[in-house]
Structures are given as C-alpha cells and as structure tokens.
Design a protein around this motif. Structure first.
Motif, PDB file in Angstrom:
ATOM      1  N   GLN A  72       1.017  -1.343  -0.452  1.00 34.32           N
ATOM      2  CA  GLN A  72      -0.166   0.237  -0.011  1.00 34.32           C
ATOM      3  C   GLN A  72       1.361   1.104  -0.277  1.00 34.32           C
ATOM      4  O   GLN A  72       0.282   2.275  -0.660  1.00 34.32           O
ATOM      5  N   THR A  73       2.068   1.256   1.113  1.00 39.50           N
ATOM      6  CA  THR A  73       2.649   2.498   1.008  1.00 39.50           C
ATOM      7  C   THR A  73       3.710   2.317  -0.346  1.00 39.50           C
ATOM      8  O   THR A  73       4.515   3.729  -0.623  1.00 39.50           O
ATOM      9  N   TRP A  74       3.908   1.952  -1.124  1.00 40.32           N
ATOM     10  CA  TRP A  74       4.917   1.905  -2.701  1.00 40.32           C
ATOM     11  C   TRP A  74       3.213   1.987  -3.525  1.00 40.32           C
ATOM     12  O   TRP A  74       3.960   2.968  -4.432  1.00 40.32           O
ATOM     13  N   ARG A  75       3.077   0.439  -3.781  1.00 38.75           N
ATOM     14  CA  ARG A  75       1.896   0.938  -4.938  1.00 38.75           C
ATOM     15  C   ARG A  75       0.829   1.741  -5.128  1.00 38.75           C
ATOM     16  O   ARG A  75       0.820   2.487  -6.446  1.00 38.75           O
ATOM     17  N   ARG A  76       0.305   2.438  -4.094  1.00 42.35           N
ATOM     18  CA  ARG A  76      -0.908   3.471  -4.304  1.00 42.35           C
ATOM     19  C   ARG A  76       0.181   4.209  -4.662  1.00 42.35           C
ATOM     20  O   ARG A  76      -0.943   5.812  -5.570  1.00 42.35           O
ATOM     21  N   PRO A  77       0.912   5.016  -3.477  1.00 42.31           N
ATOM     22  CA  PRO A  77       1.342   6.500  -3.715  1.00 42.31           C
ATOM     23  C   PRO A  77       2.342   6.644  -5.252  1.00 42.31           C
ATOM     24  O   PRO A  77       2.176   7.481  -6.379  1.00 42.31           O
ATOM     25  N   LEU A  78       2.852   5.664  -5.757  1.00 42.29           N
ATOM     26  CA  LEU A  78       3.846   5.385  -7.599  1.00 42.29           C
ATOM     27  C   LEU A  78       2.263   5.121  -8.259  1.00 42.29           C
ATOM     28  O   LEU A  78       2.685   6.420  -9.173  1.00 42.29           O
ATOM     29  N   THR A  79       1.718   4.387  -8.240  1.00 44.33           N
ATOM     30  CA  THR A  79      -0.106   4.673  -9.238  1.00 44.33           C
ATOM     31  C   THR A  79      -0.496   6.076  -9.667  1.00 44.33           C
ATOM     32  O   THR A  79      -0.644   6.647 -10.567  1.00 44.33           O
ATOM     33  N   ASP A  80      -0.814   7.053  -7.893  1.00 47.02           N
ATOM     34  CA  ASP A  80      -0.948   7.909  -8.282  1.00 47.02           C
ATOM     35  C   ASP A  80      -0.476   9.253  -9.258  1.00 47.02           C
ATOM     36  O   ASP A  80      -0.993   9.901  -9.686  1.00 47.02           O
ATOM     37  N   PHE A  81       0.802   8.752  -7.939  1.00 51.08           N
ATOM     38  CA  PHE A  81       1.763   9.606  -8.777  1.00 51.08           C
ATOM     39  C   PHE A  81       2.055   9.584 -10.935  1.00 51.08           C
ATOM     40  O   PHE A  81       1.799  10.698 -11.066  1.00 51.08           O
ATOM     41  N   PHE A  82       2.179   8.596 -11.002  1.00 50.14           N
ATOM     42  CA  PHE A  82       2.047   8.922 -12.446  1.00 50.14           C
ATOM     43  C   PHE A  82       1.247   8.542 -13.461  1.00 50.14           C
ATOM     44  O   PHE A  82       0.874   9.228 -14.457  1.00 50.14           O
ATOM     45  N   ALA A  83      -0.173   8.812 -12.491  1.00 52.73           N
ATOM     46  CA  ALA A  83      -1.709   8.587 -12.852  1.00 52.73           C
ATOM     47  C   ALA A  83      -1.849  10.098 -13.289  1.00 52.73           C
ATOM     48  O   ALA A  83      -1.518  10.987 -14.102  1.00 52.73           O
ATOM     49  N   ARG A  84      -1.392  10.622 -12.185  1.00 54.82           N
ATOM     50  CA  ARG A  84      -1.027  12.553 -11.779  1.00 54.82           C
ATOM     51  C   ARG A  84      -1.017  13.066 -13.018  1.00 54.82           C
ATOM     52  O   ARG A  84      -1.161  13.981 -13.647  1.00 54.82           O
ATOM     53  N   GLU A  85       0.385  13.021 -13.022  1.00 52.91           N
ATOM     54  CA  GLU A  85       1.198  12.948 -14.327  1.00 52.91           C
ATOM     55  C   GLU A  85       0.789  13.001 -15.526  1.00 52.91           C
ATOM     56  O   GLU A  85       0.718  13.962 -16.603  1.00 52.91           O
ATOM     57  N   TYR A  86       0.803  11.812 -15.957  1.00 55.88           N
ATOM     58  CA  TYR A  86      -0.517  11.201 -16.840  1.00 55.88           C
ATOM     59  C   TYR A  86      -1.453  12.092 -17.159  1.00 55.88           C
ATOM     60  O   TYR A  86      -2.090  12.581 -18.550  1.00 55.88           O
ATOM     61  N   GLU A  92      12.099  17.944 -11.703  1.00 53.13           N
ATOM     62  CA  GLU A  92      12.080  16.976 -12.932  1.00 53.13           C
ATOM     63  C   GLU A  92      12.276  15.488 -12.269  1.00 53.13           C
ATOM     64  O   GLU A  92      13.476  15.738 -11.701  1.00 53.13           O
ATOM     65  N   LEU A  93      11.784  14.261 -12.906  1.00 54.94           N
ATOM     66  CA  LEU A  93      11.616  13.150 -12.082  1.00 54.94           C
ATOM     67  C   LEU A  93      12.696  12.067 -12.275  1.00 54.94           C
ATOM     68  O   LEU A  93      13.381  11.674 -11.416  1.00 54.94           O
ATOM     69  N   MET A  94      14.016  12.771 -13.830  1.00 53.87           N
ATOM     70  CA  MET A  94      14.486  12.161 -14.174  1.00 53.87           C
ATOM     71  C   MET A  94      15.734  12.899 -13.462  1.00 53.87           C
ATOM     72  O   MET A  94      17.023  13.005 -14.081  1.00 53.87           O
ATOM     73  N   THR A  95      15.973  13.540 -12.211  1.00 53.07           N
ATOM     74  CA  THR A  95      16.919  14.520 -11.507  1.00 53.07           C
ATOM     75  C   THR A  95      17.022  14.254 -10.274  1.00 53.07           C
ATOM     76  O   THR A  95      16.648  13.367  -9.658  1.00 53.07           O
ATOM     77  N   ARG A  96      17.742  14.732  -9.434  1.00 48.91           N
ATOM     78  CA  ARG A  96      18.133  15.088  -8.291  1.00 48.91           C
ATOM     79  C   ARG A  96      17.059  15.226  -7.011  1.00 48.91           C
ATOM     80  O   ARG A  96      16.985  15.045  -5.808  1.00 48.91           O
ATOM     81  N   GLY A  97      16.699  16.369  -7.900  1.00 51.11           N
ATOM     82  CA  GLY A  97      16.009  17.167  -7.035  1.00 51.11           C
ATOM     83  C   GLY A  97      15.295  18.448  -6.996  1.00 51.11           C
ATOM     84  O   GLY A  97      15.551  18.727  -8.799  1.00 51.11           O
ATOM     85  N   ILE A  98      14.841  19.749  -6.165  1.00 51.32           N
ATOM     86  CA  ILE A  98      14.395  20.894  -6.980  1.00 51.32           C
ATOM     87  C   ILE A  98      15.427  21.963  -7.084  1.00 51.32           C
ATOM     88  O   ILE A  98      16.575  22.400  -6.491  1.00 51.32           O
ATOM     89  N   ALA A  99      15.870  22.376  -8.334  1.00 50.68           N
ATOM     90  CA  ALA A  99      17.018  23.292  -7.938  1.00 50.68           C
ATOM     91  C   ALA A  99      16.621  24.510  -7.953  1.00 50.68           C
ATOM     92  O   ALA A  99      15.686  25.019  -7.815  1.00 50.68           O
ATOM     93  N   GLN A 100      17.633  24.980  -6.815  1.00 49.39           N
ATOM     94  CA  GLN A 100      17.157  25.998  -5.763  1.00 49.39           C
ATOM     95  C   GLN A 100      18.240  27.375  -6.447  1.00 49.39           C
ATOM     96  O   GLN A 100      17.617  28.247  -7.145  1.00 49.39           O
ATOM     97  N   THR A 101      19.836  26.176  -6.943  1.00 44.98           N
ATOM     98  CA  THR A 101      20.172  26.963  -8.936  1.00 44.98           C
ATOM     99  C   THR A 101      20.980  26.433  -9.098  1.00 44.98           C
ATOM    100  O   THR A 101      20.435  25.036  -9.188  1.00 44.98           O
ATOM    101  N   ILE A 149       7.490  16.524  -7.293  1.00 45.94           N
ATOM    102  CA  ILE A 149       8.228  15.683  -8.756  1.00 45.94           C
ATOM    103  C   ILE A 149       6.894  15.684  -9.748  1.00 45.94           C
ATOM    104  O   ILE A 149       6.376  16.019  -9.676  1.00 45.94           O
ATOM    105  N   GLN A 150       7.506  16.043 -10.978  1.00 46.09           N
ATOM    106  CA  GLN A 150       7.148  16.631 -12.017  1.00 46.09           C
ATOM    107  C   GLN A 150       7.419  16.271 -13.337  1.00 46.09           C
ATOM    108  O   GLN A 150       8.942  15.386 -12.799  1.00 46.09           O
ATOM    109  N   ILE A 151       6.889  15.212 -13.840  1.00 48.12           N
ATOM    110  CA  ILE A 151       7.772  14.708 -15.148  1.00 48.12           C
ATOM    111  C   ILE A 151       7.548  15.772 -16.390  1.00 48.12           C
ATOM    112  O   ILE A 151       6.349  16.093 -16.730  1.00 48.12           O
ATOM    113  N   GLY A 152       9.085  16.008 -17.160  1.00 47.76           N
ATOM    114  CA  GLY A 152       8.734  16.919 -17.799  1.00 47.76           C
ATOM    115  C   GLY A 152       8.521  16.624 -19.230  1.00 47.76           C
ATOM    116  O   GLY A 152       8.582  15.598 -19.561  1.00 47.76           O
TER     117      GLY A 152
END
Length: 236
Positions: free
Chosen positions: A28-42, A188-197, A210-213
């Motif tokens: 539940q703590t993996w499958r549901r959040p992952l599914t919701d994340f990719f559904a949101r971005e899709y 962006e998903l394929m980076t390591r974090g939120i760019a501050q600079t 996270i967002q998928i660019g």
C-alpha cells in the motif's frame, strides 16, 4: 518491481527489524503512491485517457546477501546479474511496454552512513532500474521519490543531470520558463531534486515535489518528440 531484503545482522538498528516485519504494508505504501503519482502526471499530458502505468510487486525475498553495487572490469552489469540470480530470473529482456526495477532493502540506523550509492551510475540494461533503500520509516518519502526515478529508467527515460548531479537546462527543469528561473517550485523526475540555483538543489522528500517534464514524457511515449521540442521552444 522485484524486492530483496538484505539479511539483518545483530548490529543493525532494532527499528529495522520492525520495518522488516511491517513490510507487508509496503504494497500500500509503495504501489498506491506510485500509481497515483504516474496517473497524476499522465493526466497533465493526456487528460481524457486512463493511466497506463501499472505495477506488479511479487512477494519480497528476504535474507539476501549484500550486493556488489558497481560493475567490475569483466562485467559492467554485475549488480543486475546478481539481482537476476537471486530472484531466479533468466535472460530478462523487458518488452517495449514492460520494465523491471530491482529494489534492495538494507538495515541502517538513522545516524549511520549508507553502504550503497544514492543511485546507480554505471551501465544498465535497457528498461531496467535498480535502487538501494534503507529500512527506515523516516526515509519513506525520499525512498518513494528514488523508486519513482528508477521506474522512469524502466520506462525508457534517461537522467537529466550533468556530471556533477545538477539538473540540465531546459530538459531537467519542470518549468523552464519560470521568471526568475530559480528557485524552481518542483523538480523533474529524472533529476535528484528541486533546483535552487544552477549548481544547488534540494533533494526530493516526497512525490508531491516531482513533475514529469516534456522530454521525459516523450521518452515514455506519452507525447511525441516534436511536441516536446515545441514546448521547449515556447510553443504549444
């Protein structure tokens, strides 16, 4: 997603044992959040279509040995070969719409250092991800973010960071037209974090950051490469 749990040693943090015992909840703590994340971005790219990203998580295998996390002179794919052998997989060759992610869980105290790297830096098979996650409840949000990143690799996406781990512009920025550009409000998903600079980022602590660019979406096949390039040229 194939999960292995490294054999717990007596010196491990006692909390790790509880995390190991609670692993059944992780479906539940993996499958549901992952599914919701990719559904949101899709939905941001194809709002009227159902989420095409589905996850299968077989029963985790415990008492795994420690993993040789980097390739050797004679076998650049050593970590993946070790995981294939442990899970009893042979000649795993994911189909175009199928990817594989190996998750290796290990015991670590909150103050301890990790024996494994933050992410795999070497050669990897196509559409295959691998990630090493600590058995720490406090690290759950960060672990989900790192797991989602590896799912991105399994779906065909490439890293969007430079040799120093910083997001490359514009493909490594979810909002490359923000003014001012920094700080970004998400990463962006394929980076390591939120760019501050341009040379500083805040590591992800939640999938909500996270967002998928557009370029990653094109690598997934959600939009065309031409649509992604038009986006970076500032055209819809």
């Amino acid at each position: 997603i194939f999960v292995s749990i490294e054999k717990l040693v007596s010196a491990a943090d006692p909390k790790a044992l509880q995390s190991w015992n609670d692993f059944g909840k992780r479906d539940q703590t993996w499958r549901r959040p992952l599914t919701d994340f990719f559904a949101r971005e899709y939905r941001r790219y194809r709002p009227n279509e159902p989420n095409p990203v589905l996850f299968s998580i077989p029963e985790p295998k415990s008492d795994a040995p420690s993993i040789s996390w980097q390739g050797s002179l004679f076998n650049e794919l050593l970590p993946f070969d070790e995981m294939n052998r442990f899970h009893g997989l042979k000649n795993v060759a994911p189909a175009p719409n199928l990817g594989v992610v190996f998750v290796h869980l290990y015991a670590r105290s909150e103050s301890g250092t990790s024996p494994y790297p933050l992410e795999h830096q070497g050669k990897r098979p196509d559409r295959t991800g691998i990630v090493y996650l600590p058995l720490l409840s406090k690290a759950e949000g960060e672990s989900l973010a790192r797991l989602a990143h590896e799912v991105g690799h399994a779906m065909g996406a490439k890293d969007k960071t430079d040799d120093h781990g910083f997001a490359v512009y514009p493909r490594g920025y979810p909002n490359p037209f923000r003014d001012p550009l920094h700080p970004q409000t998400s990463g962006e998903l394929m980076t390591r974090g939120i760019a501050q600079t341009a040379k500083q980022y805040k590591p992800f602590s939640s999938l909500n950051e996270i967002q998928i660019g557009a370029h990653t979406a094109a690598e997934f096949g959600w939009i065309s490469k031409e649509s992604a390039e038009r986006f970076y040229r500032g055209k819809k």
